[in-house]
Design a protein around this motif. Structure first.
Motif, PDB file in Angstrom:
ATOM      1  N   LEU A  57      80.733  71.512  67.142  1.00 58.04           N
ATOM      2  CA  LEU A  57      79.855  72.013  66.264  1.00 58.04           C
ATOM      3  C   LEU A  57      80.573  72.990  65.534  1.00 58.04           C
ATOM      4  N   SER A  58      80.218  73.072  64.167  1.00 53.09           N
ATOM      5  CA  SER A  58      80.495  74.190  63.275  1.00 53.09           C
ATOM      6  C   SER A  58      79.522  74.712  62.347  1.00 53.09           C
ATOM      7  N   HIS A  59      79.428  76.018  62.203  1.00 52.13           N
ATOM      8  CA  HIS A  59      78.218  76.562  61.366  1.00 52.13           C
ATOM      9  C   HIS A  59      78.694  77.400  60.377  1.00 52.13           C
ATOM     10  N   GLY A  60      78.446  77.328  59.078  1.00 51.20           N
ATOM     11  CA  GLY A  60      79.013  78.002  57.917  1.00 51.20           C
ATOM     12  C   GLY A  60      78.457  79.450  58.092  1.00 51.20           C
ATOM     13  N   ALA A  61      79.204  79.980  56.968  1.00 46.41           N
ATOM     14  CA  ALA A  61      79.047  81.574  56.839  1.00 46.41           C
ATOM     15  C   ALA A  61      77.521  82.006  57.001  1.00 46.41           C
ATOM     16  N   ASP A  62      77.501  82.997  57.921  1.00 47.27           N
ATOM     17  CA  ASP A  62      76.030  83.829  58.066  1.00 47.27           C
ATOM     18  C   ASP A  62      76.534  85.154  57.774  1.00 47.27           C
ATOM     19  N   TYR A  63      75.499  85.937  56.755  1.00 49.12           N
ATOM     20  CA  TYR A  63      75.643  87.087  56.397  1.00 49.12           C
ATOM     21  C   TYR A  63      74.816  88.245  57.497  1.00 49.12           C
ATOM     22  N   VAL A  64      75.475  89.221  57.843  1.00 53.37           N
ATOM     23  CA  VAL A  64      74.806  89.980  58.676  1.00 53.37           C
ATOM     24  C   VAL A  64      75.469  91.618  58.105  1.00 53.37           C
ATOM     25  N   GLU A  65      74.190  92.520  58.402  1.00 49.63           N
ATOM     26  CA  GLU A  65      74.620  93.843  58.201  1.00 49.63           C
ATOM     27  C   GLU A  65      74.471  94.711  59.410  1.00 49.63           C
ATOM     28  N   SER A  66      74.962  96.055  59.350  1.00 48.76           N
ATOM     29  CA  SER A  66      74.737  96.875  60.454  1.00 48.76           C
ATOM     30  C   SER A  66      73.327  96.969  60.989  1.00 48.76           C
ATOM     31  N   GLY A  67      73.071  96.824  62.251  1.00 51.73           N
ATOM     32  CA  GLY A  67      71.750  97.210  62.621  1.00 51.73           C
ATOM     33  C   GLY A  67      70.924  95.696  62.656  1.00 51.73           C
ATOM     34  N   TYR A  68      71.849  94.648  62.433  1.00 53.08           N
ATOM     35  CA  TYR A  68      70.999  93.426  62.671  1.00 53.08           C
ATOM     36  C   TYR A  68      71.298  92.792  64.068  1.00 53.08           C
TER      37      TYR A  68
END
Length: 87
Positions: A57-68
């Motif tokens: 399975l593949s999952h596209g790009a997810d965006y995260v920031e510090s503290g997530y």
């Protein structure tokens, strides 16, 4: 990472352009594993899951920031992302 599938996971690849590839290995069906991921402000990552029967399975790009805090729930046919923000 929660393995909500009916199959054991051999490898999860966390692919991040800044930090490279992080591997999580041997995640049995019905179990979970925690890991830390350094975002350094913000980052995007992709996932590739390889089950012990060699299906993927593949999952596209997810965006995260510090503290997530991110929970990735893996089923037999998809990966679902849940994000909580902690600052």
């Amino acid at each position: 990472f929660k393995n909500n599938s009916n199959k054991n996971i051999e490898t999860i690849k966390i692919i991040d352009e800044e930090n490279g590839i992080q591997l999580i290995e041997n995640l049995p069906a019905g179990k979970y594993k925690k890991t830390k991921f350094y975002a350094g402000g913000d980052a995007a990552y992709k996932l590739e899951v390889i089950f012990e029967d060699n299906s993927t399975l593949s999952h596209g790009a997810d965006y995260v920031e510090s503290g997530y805090r991110v929970t990735e729930s893996i089923t037999d046919d998809k990966i679902e992302t849940d994000v909580d923000m902690f600052y």
